[in-house]
Design a protein around this motif. Structure first.
Motif, PDB file in Angstrom:
ATOM      1  N   ILE A 365       0.845  -1.187   0.000  1.00  0.00           N
ATOM      2  CA  ILE A 365       0.000   0.000   0.000  1.00  0.00           C
ATOM      3  C   ILE A 365       0.884   1.242   0.000  1.00  0.00           C
ATOM      4  O   ILE A 365       0.649   2.204  -0.723  1.00  0.00           O
ATOM      5  CB  ILE A 365      -0.951  -0.004   1.222  1.00  0.00           C
ATOM      6  N   GLY A 366       1.930   1.178   0.831  1.00  0.00           N
ATOM      7  CA  GLY A 366       2.844   2.308   0.920  1.00  0.00           C
ATOM      8  C   GLY A 366       3.476   2.613  -0.419  1.00  0.00           C
ATOM      9  O   GLY A 366       3.545   3.768  -0.852  1.00  0.00           O
ATOM     10  N   GLU A 367       3.876   1.560  -1.108  1.00  0.00           N
ATOM     11  CA  GLU A 367       4.499   1.744  -2.415  1.00  0.00           C
ATOM     12  C   GLU A 367       3.508   2.386  -3.385  1.00  0.00           C
ATOM     13  O   GLU A 367       3.827   3.256  -4.159  1.00  0.00           O
ATOM     14  CB  GLU A 367       4.871   0.366  -2.938  1.00  0.00           C
ATOM     15  N   HIS A 368       2.288   1.938  -3.262  1.00  0.00           N
ATOM     16  CA  HIS A 368       1.277   2.425  -4.194  1.00  0.00           C
ATOM     17  C   HIS A 368       0.825   3.846  -3.887  1.00  0.00           C
ATOM     18  O   HIS A 368       0.549   4.627  -4.773  1.00  0.00           O
ATOM     19  CB  HIS A 368       0.073   1.477  -4.139  1.00  0.00           C
ATOM     20  N   SER A 369       0.763   4.156  -2.601  1.00  0.00           N
ATOM     21  CA  SER A 369       0.227   5.472  -2.230  1.00  0.00           C
ATOM     22  C   SER A 369       1.352   6.441  -1.862  1.00  0.00           C
ATOM     23  O   SER A 369       1.096   7.516  -1.373  1.00  0.00           O
ATOM     24  CB  SER A 369      -0.744   5.318  -1.058  1.00  0.00           C
ATOM     25  N   PHE A 370       2.583   6.019  -2.061  1.00  0.00           N
ATOM     26  CA  PHE A 370       3.729   6.878  -1.760  1.00  0.00           C
ATOM     27  C   PHE A 370       3.782   7.284  -0.291  1.00  0.00           C
ATOM     28  O   PHE A 370       4.106   8.403   0.057  1.00  0.00           O
ATOM     29  CB  PHE A 370       3.767   8.117  -2.668  1.00  0.00           C
ATOM     30  N   GLU A 371       3.398   6.386   0.530  1.00  0.00           N
ATOM     31  CA  GLU A 371       3.490   6.615   1.967  1.00  0.00           C
ATOM     32  C   GLU A 371       4.470   5.601   2.539  1.00  0.00           C
ATOM     33  O   GLU A 371       4.791   4.603   1.906  1.00  0.00           O
ATOM     34  CB  GLU A 371       2.118   6.400   2.628  1.00  0.00           C
ATOM     35  N   SER A 372       4.907   5.863   3.752  1.00  0.00           N
ATOM     36  CA  SER A 372       5.806   4.895   4.362  1.00  0.00           C
ATOM     37  C   SER A 372       5.009   3.651   4.763  1.00  0.00           C
ATOM     38  O   SER A 372       3.776   3.712   4.907  1.00  0.00           O
ATOM     39  CB  SER A 372       6.461   5.495   5.605  1.00  0.00           C
ATOM     40  N   MET A 373       5.735   2.550   4.961  1.00  0.00           N
ATOM     41  CA  MET A 373       5.064   1.319   5.386  1.00  0.00           C
ATOM     42  C   MET A 373       4.395   1.532   6.735  1.00  0.00           C
ATOM     43  O   MET A 373       3.272   1.105   6.967  1.00  0.00           O
ATOM     44  CB  MET A 373       6.108   0.199   5.468  1.00  0.00           C
ATOM     45  N   HIS A 374       5.121   2.249   7.599  1.00  0.00           N
ATOM     46  CA  HIS A 374       4.621   2.508   8.946  1.00  0.00           C
ATOM     47  C   HIS A 374       3.297   3.280   8.880  1.00  0.00           C
ATOM     48  O   HIS A 374       2.315   2.936   9.528  1.00  0.00           O
ATOM     49  CB  HIS A 374       5.686   3.320   9.675  1.00  0.00           C
ATOM     50  N   TYR A 375       3.291   4.314   8.051  1.00  0.00           N
ATOM     51  CA  TYR A 375       2.088   5.138   7.930  1.00  0.00           C
ATOM     52  C   TYR A 375       0.933   4.311   7.343  1.00  0.00           C
ATOM     53  O   TYR A 375      -0.188   4.356   7.829  1.00  0.00           O
ATOM     54  CB  TYR A 375       2.384   6.350   7.045  1.00  0.00           C
ATOM     55  N   SER A 376       1.267   3.539   6.310  1.00  0.00           N
ATOM     56  CA  SER A 376       0.214   2.738   5.668  1.00  0.00           C
ATOM     57  C   SER A 376      -0.371   1.735   6.652  1.00  0.00           C
ATOM     58  O   SER A 376      -1.577   1.505   6.669  1.00  0.00           O
ATOM     59  CB  SER A 376       0.771   1.938   4.492  1.00  0.00           C
ATOM     60  N   ARG A 377       0.521   1.162   7.464  1.00  0.00           N
ATOM     61  CA  ARG A 377       0.052   0.155   8.416  1.00  0.00           C
ATOM     62  C   ARG A 377      -0.910   0.769   9.416  1.00  0.00           C
ATOM     63  O   ARG A 377      -1.943   0.211   9.739  1.00  0.00           O
ATOM     64  CB  ARG A 377       1.257  -0.435   9.132  1.00  0.00           C
ATOM     65  N   ASN A 378      -0.554   1.974   9.881  1.00  0.00           N
ATOM     66  CA  ASN A 378      -1.372   2.585  10.915  1.00  0.00           C
ATOM     67  C   ASN A 378      -2.614   3.282  10.387  1.00  0.00           C
ATOM     68  O   ASN A 378      -3.593   3.414  11.095  1.00  0.00           O
ATOM     69  CB  ASN A 378      -0.540   3.595  11.708  1.00  0.00           C
ATOM     70  N   ASN A 379      -2.544   3.775   9.153  1.00  0.00           N
ATOM     71  CA  ASN A 379      -3.646   4.619   8.689  1.00  0.00           C
ATOM     72  C   ASN A 379      -4.400   4.126   7.464  1.00  0.00           C
ATOM     73  O   ASN A 379      -5.527   4.526   7.254  1.00  0.00           O
ATOM     74  CB  ASN A 379      -3.110   6.021   8.376  1.00  0.00           C
ATOM     75  N   LEU A 380      -3.764   3.315   6.647  1.00  0.00           N
ATOM     76  CA  LEU A 380      -4.418   3.010   5.373  1.00  0.00           C
ATOM     77  C   LEU A 380      -4.966   1.592   5.237  1.00  0.00           C
ATOM     78  O   LEU A 380      -5.776   1.333   4.362  1.00  0.00           O
ATOM     79  CB  LEU A 380      -3.439   3.274   4.205  1.00  0.00           C
ATOM     80  N   LEU A 381      -4.492   0.698   6.096  1.00  0.00           N
ATOM     81  CA  LEU A 381      -4.951  -0.696   5.966  1.00  0.00           C
ATOM     82  C   LEU A 381      -6.472  -0.805   6.019  1.00  0.00           C
ATOM     83  O   LEU A 381      -7.089  -1.477   5.206  1.00  0.00           O
ATOM     84  CB  LEU A 381      -4.340  -1.555   7.076  1.00  0.00           C
ATOM     85  N   GLY A 382      -7.064  -0.090   6.975  1.00  0.00           N
ATOM     86  CA  GLY A 382      -8.512  -0.153   7.162  1.00  0.00           C
ATOM     87  C   GLY A 382      -9.242   0.363   5.937  1.00  0.00           C
ATOM     88  O   GLY A 382     -10.225  -0.221   5.465  1.00  0.00           O
TER      89      GLY A 382
END
Ligand SMILES: Nc1ncnc2c1ncn2[C@@H]1O[C@H](COP(=O)(O)OP(=O)(O)OP(=O)(O)O)[C@@H](O)[C@H]1O
Length: 607
Positions: A365-382
């Motif tokens: 997700i991070g790669e796709h949305s240009f966010e860090s893995m950490h950020y994606s894990r906390n904010n984008l997974l849901g």
């Protein structure tokens, strides 16, 4: 000497490796199924083009694969664990072998040994490569695994699963006898049985033990065979019995020392099973209390060993935990008890694979949305898992993120690969194959496009002064729901890169309008990306654009961070360069050269 012994031990197991499927000891049904699958290949490509042979170590999985190839007169291409097995290597070796027919039309068996051990936690590319190869292979493929769950559901769905079980002692004895005959060693029936039983179902171990015992002897009796047994699961269960069923401290300690478990592991076994044993219906809670008292003392010693690195203290820890648990009972506890593996290990194992899975998805997700893995894990997974609720967007999300079936299961909270999920996954694969995914990207999960106006459509090389780094988040946050946080600067950088990507795309789309432009300046953002872009973008683009003259500009405009054109604000950044197009560029403007440059920017070449 030890080394020599090991070498010669390997020799017997190798020497007597089964040549044909007939020679494989035990597992008759598995061997039959395996042969039937291969025979299907002789006439046509079967529905399941690959098999997985799975089961514990040393029971003849790899030998069976080679024996089958010999029986069928097939060539073999093998990728084993000692080879580097990245997605690239797998595709290159197995992929090319799978996609080609052999010169004279015979088959080629592709063997992937230890297939459950192919990928690291973060990179599942190897597994994806395998499933891709299996789908289109023109040659039979055998995957060999100890743990079937180490393979992705996608691969498992594509393969015929053949289970190899532990070889039974009574099947081993005649085979071991043959080995003895061939080596000219006499071995009594009891001795052979003892070797077979000690091996715990692992035939390779049985051969190795036979060779070790026979070394320098012509005759083997049961007394010559150690009864200690191997480091197999059963041993720890026997040790548990000795600890919990008797009060003979010496015997319990001997059996604990005979294990290959460290006291640090053993304490978990006793901790798990002590209440199981002493809390039976007629159990005595006092016994449990006393037992745990000793365990806590043993634990103190284990802590000291760790702290002082003095492993001599392990013996005190062992004595306390083993003798303490054995002697804490006030009465005998007869009857069968199913001792358990420490649940802590199970829990850690389960949560670890889940954590790995979650992080893997987050990095996609991070790669796709240009966010860090950490950020994606906390904010984008849901957010992404909500998108998967709608089947249409689910297909596109799956394709765009490159999700595997088990990742889809994780995101949707599904315990098994349902038909619906399989359908979504298949559609996504189709979409990817057709290359439609790019055009089909829905805007809601596409990387936000930065503000693109005529002023930004040229590239140059920015150098940013420090003050810009502290630029308030809000400038870029319009149109973006991410909360400001410690990762804001990271996000900022990545957004910039994204901006460039989009910039290139947009430049192409707006070629006609660019023709009317005659000057171009750099899009500017924070320092790190600027450095990167200085080398990665500017030279080639500058070359293309034939820029040769510099003009100093004092102001620049900065795009909205997340691409809302409405939010463009003049930037206070200082840009060290400036570029102006040459006359020839202006002349060529009508030829469609990409050049749209704002006049109010200052770029690297200004200085
Ligand atoms: N069922 C069997 N029949 C005959 N020989 C066997 C059998 N199982 C093991 N062996 C002997 O053990 C050796 C190792 O077997 P093999 O490599 O096939 O085991 P494996 O199940 O593939 O184990 P691993 O998972 O460790 O690779 C063989 O060379 C052979 O001598």
């Amino acid at each position: 000497m030890v080394w020599f012994k090991m070498m010669s031990a390997i020799e017997w197991a190798e020497k007597y490796r089964p040549r044909t499927l007939e020679d494989v000891v035990g597992n008759k049904k598995a061997v039959r199924d395996f042969r039937a699958w291969a025979e299907e290949w002789q006439s046509r490509i079967p529905e399941t083009r690959a098999v997985i042979l799975y089961g514990p170590a040393g029971i003849g999985k790899t030998s069976s694969a080679h024996a089958l190839a010999r029986d069928m007169d097939w060539d073999v291409i093998e990728l084993n664990a000692s080879d580097q097995r990245t997605a690239g290597v797998i595709e290159k070796i197995a992929g090319s072998a799978a996609s080609m027919n052999t010169l004279f039309g015979s088959k080629r068996l592709i063997i992937l040994d230890e297939a459950d051990n192919i990928h690291g936690t973060a990179d599942r590319g190897g597994m994806r490569a395998i499933s891709g190869i299996i789908k289109g292979t023109l040659q039979p493929i055998v995957l060999i695994a100890n743990d079937i769950y180490g393979l992705t559901p996608t691969i498992r769905n594509l393969c015929l699963e053949i289970k190899f079980g532990s070889v039974q002692s009574r099947s081993m004895v005649p085979a071991l006898k043959k080995v003895c005959g061939a080596e000219g060693v006499y071995c009594s029936q009891e001795a052979l049985l003892q070797i077979a039983e000690n091996a715990g179902g692992d035939f390779r171990s049985a051969i190795n033990d036979l060779q070790a015992a026979a070394s320098g002897k012509e005759k083997l009796e049961v007394e010559d065979i150690g009864t200690a047994g191997r480091d197999v699961k059963e041993n720890i269960f026997k040790a548990m019995q000795k600890i919990f069923k008797s009060t003979d401290c010496k015997k319990a300690l001997e059996s604990a020392y005979g294990l290959d478990e460290s006291p640090e592991d053993l304490v978990h076994w006793i901790d798990e099973n002590l209440p199981i044993q002493y809390a039976r219906k007629d159990g005595n809670l006092e016994d449990i209390k006393t037992g745990f008292g000793y365990l806590s003392k043993a634990d103190l010693y284990l802590g000291r060993v760790k702290k002082r690195q003095n492993y001599r203290m392990w013996r005190y820890a062992s004595m306390l935990m083993v003798c303490g648990a054995a002697l804490s009972k006030t009465k005998p506890y007869p009857g069968f008890i199913k001792y358990q593996q420490p649940s802590l290990w199970r829990r850690l194992g389960q949560t670890r694979s889940k954590r790995d899975m979650r992080d893997n998805i987050a990095s996609k997700i991070g790669e796709h949305s240009f966010e860090s893995m950490h950020y994606s894990r906390n904010n984008l997974l849901g957010l992404y898992s909500r998108m998967l609720k709608d089947e249409e967007s689910a297909v596109e999300v799956t394709a765009n993120l490159g999700l595997e079936l088990e990742e889809l299961m994780y995101l949707t909270g599904s315990a098994k690969a349902s038909k619906k999920l399989q359908k979504i996954y298949d559609k996504a694969q189709k979409l990817l194959e057709e290359g439609k995914n790019e055009t089909a990207d829905p805007d809601f999960f596409k990387a936000p496009v930065p503000a693109v106006d005529n002023k930004q459509r040229t590239l140059s090389c920015p150098v940013i002064i420090q003050e810009e780094e502290e630029k308030p988040q809000k400038e870029g946050s319009a149109g973006k729901s991410d909360p400001p946080g410690p990762h804001s600067s990271e996000r900022k950088q990545k957004t910039l890169n994204m901006g460039f990507d989009s910039l290139l795309e947009t430049s192409e789309k707006k070629e006609n309008s660019e023709k009317k432009e005659n000057s171009g300046y750099l899009l500017v953002d924070d320092p790190k990306p600027a450095e990167k872009n200085l080398f990665s973008f500017s030279p080639s683009l500058l070359e293309k654009k034939n820029f040769s003259e510099s003009v100093e500009q004092k102001t620049s405009s900065k795009p909205s961070k997340k691409g809302n054109p409405a939010n463009n604000e003049p930037s206070k950044q200082k840009i060290l360069d400036k570029v102006t197009p040459t006359e020839s560029v202006q002349d060529n403007a009508g030829d469609g050269a990409k050049k749209a440059e704002p006049k109010n920017q200052k770029t690297l070449f200004d200085f």
